[in-house]
Design a protein around this motif. Structure first.
Motif, PDB file in Angstrom:
ATOM      1  N   GLN A  41      34.472  17.667  86.133  1.00 13.74           N
ATOM      2  CA  GLN A  41      35.108  16.976  85.401  1.00 13.74           C
ATOM      3  C   GLN A  41      36.532  17.143  87.019  1.00 13.74           C
ATOM      4  OE1 GLN A  41      35.075  14.341  83.881  1.00 13.74           O
ATOM      5  NE2 GLN A  41      33.271  14.675  83.514  1.00 13.74           N
ATOM      6  N   ALA A  42      36.883  18.530  86.775  1.00 16.63           N
ATOM      7  CA  ALA A  42      37.937  18.640  87.790  1.00 16.63           C
ATOM      8  C   ALA A  42      37.675  17.920  88.774  1.00 16.63           C
ATOM      9  CB  ALA A  42      38.169  20.002  88.155  1.00 16.63           C
ATOM     10  N   ASP A  43      36.591  18.160  89.644  1.00 15.78           N
ATOM     11  CA  ASP A  43      36.159  17.931  91.172  1.00 15.78           C
ATOM     12  C   ASP A  43      36.417  16.263  90.841  1.00 15.78           C
ATOM     13  OD1 ASP A  43      35.809  20.413  92.076  1.00 15.78           O
ATOM     14  OD2 ASP A  43      33.656  20.333  91.947  1.00 15.78           O
ATOM     15  N   ARG A  44      36.223  15.257  89.702  1.00 17.36           N
ATOM     16  CA  ARG A  44      36.243  14.129  90.612  1.00 17.36           C
ATOM     17  C   ARG A  44      37.386  13.804  89.897  1.00 17.36           C
ATOM     18  NH1 ARG A  44      31.866  11.403  86.020  1.00 17.36           N
ATOM     19  NH2 ARG A  44      29.836  11.792  86.940  1.00 17.36           N
ATOM     20  N   ALA A  50      46.544  19.149  89.171  1.00 14.86           N
ATOM     21  CA  ALA A  50      48.142  19.088  89.380  1.00 14.86           C
ATOM     22  C   ALA A  50      49.394  19.576  88.718  1.00 14.86           C
ATOM     23  CB  ALA A  50      48.386  17.487  90.450  1.00 14.86           C
ATOM     24  N   ASP A  51      50.666  19.741  89.417  1.00 15.96           N
ATOM     25  CA  ASP A  51      51.548  20.306  88.595  1.00 15.96           C
ATOM     26  C   ASP A  51      51.584  18.528  87.987  1.00 15.96           C
ATOM     27  OD1 ASP A  51      53.238  18.913  90.459  1.00 15.96           O
ATOM     28  OD2 ASP A  51      52.631  20.018  91.644  1.00 15.96           O
ATOM     29  N   HIS A  52      52.652  19.032  86.837  1.00 18.27           N
ATOM     30  CA  HIS A  52      53.345  18.155  86.488  1.00 18.27           C
ATOM     31  C   HIS A  52      54.179  17.419  86.642  1.00 18.27           C
ATOM     32  CE1 HIS A  52      55.530  16.240  82.611  1.00 18.27           C
ATOM     33  NE2 HIS A  52      56.908  16.523  83.465  1.00 18.27           N
ATOM     34  N   GLY A  53      54.780  17.897  88.149  1.00 17.09           N
ATOM     35  CA  GLY A  53      55.580  17.117  88.667  1.00 17.09           C
ATOM     36  C   GLY A  53      54.541  15.559  89.200  1.00 17.09           C
ATOM     37  N   ARG A  55      51.915  14.133  88.608  1.00 20.30           N
ATOM     38  CA  ARG A  55      51.600  13.614  88.019  1.00 20.30           C
ATOM     39  C   ARG A  55      52.286  12.637  86.984  1.00 20.30           C
ATOM     40  NH1 ARG A  55      48.288  18.103  85.262  1.00 20.30           N
ATOM     41  NH2 ARG A  55      50.331  18.529  84.532  1.00 20.30           N
ATOM     42  N   THR A  56      53.376  13.061  86.936  1.00 17.63           N
ATOM     43  CA  THR A  56      54.711  12.560  87.094  1.00 17.63           C
ATOM     44  C   THR A  56      55.088  10.827  87.441  1.00 17.63           C
ATOM     45  OG1 THR A  56      56.422  13.655  84.830  1.00 17.63           O
ATOM     46  CG2 THR A  56      57.154  12.115  86.135  1.00 17.63           C
ATOM     47  N   ALA A  57      55.623  12.069  88.493  1.00 15.19           N
ATOM     48  CA  ALA A  57      54.926  11.098  90.092  1.00 15.19           C
ATOM     49  C   ALA A  57      54.331   9.530  90.717  1.00 15.19           C
ATOM     50  CB  ALA A  57      55.538  11.366  91.703  1.00 15.19           C
ATOM     51  N   LEU A  58      52.917  10.146  89.892  1.00 16.56           N
ATOM     52  CA  LEU A  58      51.498   8.803  90.046  1.00 16.56           C
ATOM     53  C   LEU A  58      51.885   8.013  89.007  1.00 16.56           C
ATOM     54  CD1 LEU A  58      49.101  11.557  90.740  1.00 16.56           C
ATOM     55  CD2 LEU A  58      49.255   9.758  92.402  1.00 16.56           C
ATOM     56  N   ARG A  59      51.664   8.533  87.090  1.00 17.73           N
ATOM     57  CA  ARG A  59      52.092   7.441  86.825  1.00 17.73           C
ATOM     58  C   ARG A  59      52.998   6.561  86.858  1.00 17.73           C
ATOM     59  NH1 ARG A  59      50.882  12.420  83.045  1.00 17.73           N
ATOM     60  NH2 ARG A  59      52.987  12.977  83.171  1.00 17.73           N
ATOM     61  N   ARG A  60      54.777   7.081  87.483  1.00 16.89           N
ATOM     62  CA  ARG A  60      55.788   5.855  87.962  1.00 16.89           C
ATOM     63  C   ARG A  60      55.074   4.623  88.821  1.00 16.89           C
ATOM     64  NH1 ARG A  60      60.377  10.571  88.841  1.00 16.89           N
ATOM     65  NH2 ARG A  60      60.983  10.912  86.618  1.00 16.89           N
ATOM     66  N   VAL A  61      54.309   5.068  89.460  1.00 16.46           N
ATOM     67  CA  VAL A  61      53.846   4.027  90.353  1.00 16.46           C
ATOM     68  C   VAL A  61      52.744   3.062  90.047  1.00 16.46           C
ATOM     69  CG1 VAL A  61      55.053   4.931  92.280  1.00 16.46           C
ATOM     70  CG2 VAL A  61      52.969   5.723  91.700  1.00 16.46           C
ATOM     71  N   PRO A  64      46.666   6.366  88.610  1.00 16.94           N
ATOM     72  CA  PRO A  64      45.996   7.207  87.925  1.00 16.94           C
ATOM     73  C   PRO A  64      46.208   8.752  88.289  1.00 16.94           C
ATOM     74  CG  PRO A  64      44.181   5.600  88.759  1.00 16.94           C
ATOM     75  CD  PRO A  64      45.603   5.501  89.262  1.00 16.94           C
ATOM     76  N   ALA A  65      46.805   9.579  86.533  1.00 17.73           N
ATOM     77  CA  ALA A  65      46.839  10.909  86.218  1.00 17.73           C
ATOM     78  C   ALA A  65      45.708  11.203  85.168  1.00 17.73           C
ATOM     79  CB  ALA A  65      48.441  10.791  86.206  1.00 17.73           C
ATOM     80  N   VAL A  66      45.311  11.801  85.476  1.00 19.41           N
ATOM     81  CA  VAL A  66      44.010  13.000  84.432  1.00 19.41           C
ATOM     82  C   VAL A  66      44.753  13.826  84.407  1.00 19.41           C
ATOM     83  CG1 VAL A  66      41.532  12.510  84.567  1.00 19.41           C
ATOM     84  CG2 VAL A  66      42.206  11.113  85.438  1.00 19.41           C
ATOM     85  N   GLN A  67      44.249  14.435  82.929  1.00 19.11           N
ATOM     86  CA  GLN A  67      44.623  15.133  82.513  1.00 19.11           C
ATOM     87  C   GLN A  67      43.203  16.107  81.296  1.00 19.11           C
ATOM     88  OE1 GLN A  67      49.121  15.311  81.621  1.00 19.11           O
ATOM     89  NE2 GLN A  67      49.072  17.502  81.183  1.00 19.11           N
ATOM     90  N   LEU A  68      43.096  16.972  81.193  1.00 17.04           N
ATOM     91  CA  LEU A  68      41.947  17.415  80.310  1.00 17.04           C
ATOM     92  C   LEU A  68      42.186  18.402  79.582  1.00 17.04           C
ATOM     93  CD1 LEU A  68      38.486  17.737  80.253  1.00 17.04           C
ATOM     94  CD2 LEU A  68      38.805  19.835  81.964  1.00 17.04           C
ATOM     95  N   VAL A  69      41.603  17.927  78.672  1.00 18.67           N
ATOM     96  CA  VAL A  69      42.214  19.167  77.281  1.00 18.67           C
ATOM     97  C   VAL A  69      40.554  19.567  76.853  1.00 18.67           C
ATOM     98  CG1 VAL A  69      43.126  18.861  74.588  1.00 18.67           C
ATOM     99  CG2 VAL A  69      43.914  18.116  76.289  1.00 18.67           C
TER     100      VAL A  69
END
Length: 231
Positions: A41-44, A50-53, A55-61, A64-69
């Motif tokens: 999943q991390a490769d996909r 990525a760091d929080h900043g 992912r936040t920048a990607l969401r603003r525009v 997609p910003a994906v995280q794994l729990v």
């Protein structure tokens, strides 16, 4: 790759992420392949690392910003939950985490929105109905239909009260998230109504108040150590 070592940690993490990342995809994996599946999943989806900043920048525009729990293991399987602001592609089966007809579910929990709009977890309808029926049996009797001329079997009042309070104590072990506390309170109210209708001359079982669970720092461990932890 890290997994949550406690149920509370995993639930709180998803609830915290769900507002900015309302899309989820659930992946079940055998424990033996969990690390391999997580790395795939991390490769996909490189934003997992990525760091929080970023992912936040990607969401603003609108990107997609994906995280794994990774939730705690359940016997020989483990659940991986992808969360994203928008579905990145169709390789996974994405759904709205707060879909009114089919919200995100895990074990006895389902994601929900509280009265103020805060995202929380509550007990699933199936488990709530299970506990309502159990309360009914403890208070009103059990043992099947009575025979001709017989009255339904019913616990003596003190035994019934003790059994109900033991159930109440068991429910205190659930995480004290807002939605779960409301569900337990409603079960306590149901218990009181049934008791008063069947034991009007007896003091009803007074359920303990479920304590509020404040936010806690995530409790995680390396996924690579999972075999050793389980042993």
């Amino acid at each position: 790759m890290r997994y949550h070592t406690t149920v509370t940690s995993g639930l709180q993490c998803i609830a915290r992420l769900a507002r900015a990342s309302p899309q989820v995809a659930v992946i079940k994996s055998p424990l033996a392949k969990a690390l391999q599946v997580a790395e795939r999943q991390a490769d996909r989806y490189p934003t997992i690392g990525a760091d929080h900043g970023t992912r936040t920048a990607l969401r603003r525009v609108g990107m997609p910003a994906v995280q794994l729990v990774i939730l705690p293991p359940d016997n020989d399987t483990i659940t991986l939950v992808l969360v994203a602001n928008v579905p990145p592609d169709d390789r996974e089966q994405w759904q709205l985490a707060l879909d009114p007809d089919w919200p995100l579910r895990w074990r006895n929990y389902q994601l929900a929105s509280g009265p103020t709009g805060a995202i929380t977890w509550r007990l699933t309808e199936a488990i709530r109905e299970h506990y309502r029926k159990r309360i009914n049996r403890l208070i009103t009797g059990r043992g099947g239909p009575p025979g001709p001329g017989e009255r339904p079997y019913q616990y003596p009042p003190e035994t019934a009260r003790t059994q109900v309070l033991l159930l109440a104590e068991h429910l205190q072990r659930y995480p004290g998230l807002a939605g779960i506390r409301r569900d337990v309170y409603e079960l306590a109210q149901h218990s009181t109504r049934v008791w008063r209708s069947t034991h009007p001359d007896q003091l009803y079982p007074h359920w303990p108040t479920m304590p509020y669970l404040p936010y806690r720092q995530p409790q995680t461990a390396p996924l690579s150590e999972l075999d050793g932890v389980l042993k």
